[in-house]
Design a protein around this motif. Sequence first.
Motif, short mmCIF file in Angstrom:
data_model
loop_
_atom_site.label_atom_id
_atom_site.label_comp_id
_atom_site.label_asym_id
_atom_site.label_seq_id
_atom_site.Cartn_x
_atom_site.Cartn_y
_atom_site.Cartn_z
N PHE A 61 0.45 -1.04 -0.24
CA PHE A 61 0.06 -0.03 -0.04
C PHE A 61 0.92 0.89 -0.07
O PHE A 61 0.10 2.87 -0.62
CB PHE A 61 -0.84 -0.30 1.32
N LEU A 62 1.49 1.45 0.75
CA LEU A 62 3.55 2.26 0.46
C LEU A 62 3.54 2.34 -1.13
O LEU A 62 3.54 3.98 -1.21
CB LEU A 62 4.36 1.63 1.37
N LEU A 63 3.68 1.31 -1.92
CA LEU A 63 3.95 1.84 -3.09
C LEU A 63 2.45 2.32 -4.09
O LEU A 63 2.59 3.24 -4.61
CB LEU A 63 4.08 0.01 -3.86
N VAL A 95 -6.59 -3.95 7.14
CA VAL A 95 -6.45 -1.81 7.56
C VAL A 95 -5.42 -2.16 7.55
O VAL A 95 -4.72 -1.00 7.69
CB VAL A 95 -8.17 -2.22 8.52
N LEU A 96 -5.18 -2.50 9.72
CA LEU A 96 -3.12 -3.05 9.29
C LEU A 96 -2.19 -2.38 9.19
O LEU A 96 -1.91 -0.84 9.03
CB LEU A 96 -2.88 -3.34 10.84
N GLY A 97 -2.22 -3.68 7.64
CA GLY A 97 -1.14 -3.36 6.68
C GLY A 97 -0.93 -2.56 5.73
O GLY A 97 -0.32 -0.78 5.73
N GLY A 98 -2.52 -1.82 5.18
CA GLY A 98 -3.19 -1.07 4.59
C GLY A 98 -2.72 0.39 4.97
O GLY A 98 -2.94 1.14 4.43
N ALA A 99 -3.65 0.81 6.37
CA ALA A 99 -3.81 1.80 6.69
C ALA A 99 -2.31 2.25 6.74
O ALA A 99 -2.04 3.47 6.77
CB ALA A 99 -4.39 1.96 7.59
N VAL A 156 -9.15 6.55 -0.93
CA VAL A 156 -10.67 6.08 -1.42
C VAL A 156 -9.95 4.80 -2.22
O VAL A 156 -10.59 4.12 -1.95
CB VAL A 156 -11.41 7.17 -2.63
N ILE A 157 -9.58 5.24 -3.12
CA ILE A 157 -9.39 3.87 -4.03
C ILE A 157 -8.37 2.75 -3.68
O ILE A 157 -9.04 1.12 -3.07
CB ILE A 157 -8.25 4.14 -5.28
N GLY A 158 -7.26 3.11 -1.88
CA GLY A 158 -6.67 2.40 -1.36
C GLY A 158 -7.36 2.17 -0.39
O GLY A 158 -7.56 0.54 -0.41
N VAL A 159 -8.44 2.68 0.17
CA VAL A 159 -9.58 1.92 1.91
C VAL A 159 -10.29 1.40 0.71
O VAL A 159 -10.48 -0.24 1.20
CB VAL A 159 -10.12 3.07 1.97
N VAL A 160 -10.96 1.42 -0.60
CA VAL A 160 -11.47 0.14 -1.03
C VAL A 160 -11.02 -1.02 -0.97
O VAL A 160 -11.23 -2.63 -0.66
CB VAL A 160 -12.33 0.38 -2.17
N LEU A 161 -10.06 -1.10 -1.71
CA LEU A 161 -8.13 -2.40 -1.71
C LEU A 161 -8.05 -2.44 -1.14
O LEU A 161 -8.38 -3.82 -1.09
CB LEU A 161 -7.00 -1.92 -2.67
N ILE A 162 -8.28 -1.81 0.36
CA ILE A 162 -7.81 -2.57 1.53
C ILE A 162 -8.70 -4.22 1.60
O ILE A 162 -8.86 -4.86 2.47
CB ILE A 162 -7.45 -1.69 3.06
N PHE A 163 -10.32 -3.15 1.53
CA PHE A 163 -11.03 -4.33 2.53
C PHE A 163 -11.52 -5.31 0.71
O PHE A 163 -12.04 -6.35 1.61
CB PHE A 163 -12.47 -3.86 2.25
#
Lengths: 384, 232
Positions: free
Chosen positions: A29-31, A316-320, A352-359
């Motif tokens: 997600f950093l990438l 969520v942990l890793g993504g956030a 927003v896309i990132g948050v959607v990707l996380i889930f």
Amino acid sequence: MKYLHLLWRNLTRKKLRTVLTVLAILVAFLLFGYLSAVRQAFNMGIEVAGADRLIVRHKVSIIQFLPISYERRMEQIEGVADAVHQTWFGGVYQEPKNFFAQMPVEPVEFLEMYPEYVLEPPEYEAFLNTRTGAITGVTTAERFGWKVGDRIPIEATIWSKKDGTRTWEFDLVGIYEGAEKGTDTTGFFFRYDYFDEARAWGEGNVGWYTVRIDDPDRAAEIAEAIDREFANSPAETKAEPEGAFMQGFAKQIGDVAAIVTAIVTMAFFTMLLVTGNTMAQSVRERIGELGVLKALGFTHRGVLGLVLAESCLIAVLGGALGLALAAWLVSFGDPTPTASLPIFYFPARDVVIGVVLIFLLGLAAGFFPALRALRLQTADALRR
Amino acid sequence: MSESNNVLVRVHDVDKVFRRGSEEVHVLGGAHLEMPDGEFLALMGPSGSGKSTLLNLIGGLDRPSEGTVEVGGLRIDRLSDRKLAGWRARHIGLVFQFYNLLPVLTAERNVELPLLLTHLSRAERRKHVAAALGVVGLKDRSQHYPRQLSGGEQQRVGIARAIVTDPTILLCDEPTGDLDRTSSDEILNLLSALNEEQGKTIMMVTHDPHAAARASRTLYLDKGKLATEPEE
Ligand SMILES: Nc1ncnc2c1ncn2[C@@H]1O[C@H](COP(=O)(O)OP(=O)(O)O)[C@@H](O)[C@H]1O
Ligand SMILES: [Mg+2]
């Protein structure tokens, strides 16, 4: 929420495994976050491009000049509201790596054409009243620590002066802000009258024109009319919408958006495998415990939910953390030493896309393990 | 005991068929059982005779292939999976041979687990948990993890978890099977007390005649038949 403790305790059961999985997701997600900013930077201008603006350049290439007389002729074409010119100056401030774009412009017309460059009224007045005056965007001013009143010497690489010297000195009279987040605030603009009079050659020639049209829906038609006007002349033109022009510019460097999408997609699928594997292991180890939960009265779906929630919690942990880290890194601004990405920020849309990707990641990675947990027969599970 | 007309559990003509490859194994072969409310029943029998299977049917952990299971007047063999799960949560307390505590949770959190399925607030849940741990004499161990407790203590936590929802019936599958004499006696004392003082109906599967002696009635299961005397 009352299950959070149970979820958390399950995650921390194999600390190393969880930490490694979270780290892997974090990196992905950093990438994603950082490359979003890069992609945005390469798309610069395309999204903020004025729909009612055309760029008119020499048909052969942008480095060929157009006569100043074209301005009046274009303004007479039906549908054209206004035309202003710019010219690539290409000077060096102190050393070549200190790159930023410099252009001589007609102050009043230019700032009318580009209302996204916001200048305080006194600075605007000063620009009109100072022949050697120049304005620059906050990004460039901050980069070099310039203040209004500074005298900025720029070494010409193209435009030597009539007196034989190559050093142009400008008085910084204003620092403009961008009206929008995506506005380029790296430009450096000075007065065309000063430039035209002092340059050793090329008098009466400019680089390209920006044309404002009355009706964005007629952009193609008006562009054609402009090109027709100058057809069969020594300097034929190519007119196109500003967005298309910028896109063409970006495409010269490579289809960055496609590359970024490919990288992010690969990272995402790798994460899917890593997280899916972690969840599968975790469920396999706990078949008996899941059976106990069912025996205690948890429904099949309840246990499914617990597994999915656990998977989402990891994601969520890793993504956030990854997105937050990306936002933090992006906040340092353009990473290129030559400041070649004037617009560098983390676009809200990509957050927003990132948050959607996380889930999506959490649900997809937990899908098969959760299904297994769902189908687990209570009595069988207890028997192991 | 048996003179009470108040029958809580009525198992009628049940059979359970398991498949082992192409072979069908009939485990209970039409067993009958009635348990009055308040009874402490011990169930003995050789390994593989179907004691756990019977217990699972009464606890709604599994369904009979044939016959009916009625608990408190409700035909639980007819409930949907979802309803059955809810019913278990309200009416059944389970105690296992190997305790089956979640290793990642403290004693207190383990006991709280069944209460997560209720609408009780966190504070109310804590109150019930403290009471249940008090009954089994482990109040001071509430913050310990299972691995920090002895077998007997873990089983007491297991019993606290089983009684915390105040279930209709306690089903114990070899609750002392993995414990030494002293710990076994503690567990049996606890179960007797729950039966005598709180009137809990208990069904306990056991191999140990000492344990069975504490019950108010003992039944022997062998070859699908329930008898009051062990077979030769
Ligand atoms: N899920 C199952 N699949 C196949 N056979 C089973 C299953 N559950 C139990 N059995 C068989 O049913 C018989 C009774 O098992 P069980 O009730 O556990 O006996 P007990 O508790 O009296 O030792 C055994 O022969 C066992 O192998
Ligand atoms: Mg058994």
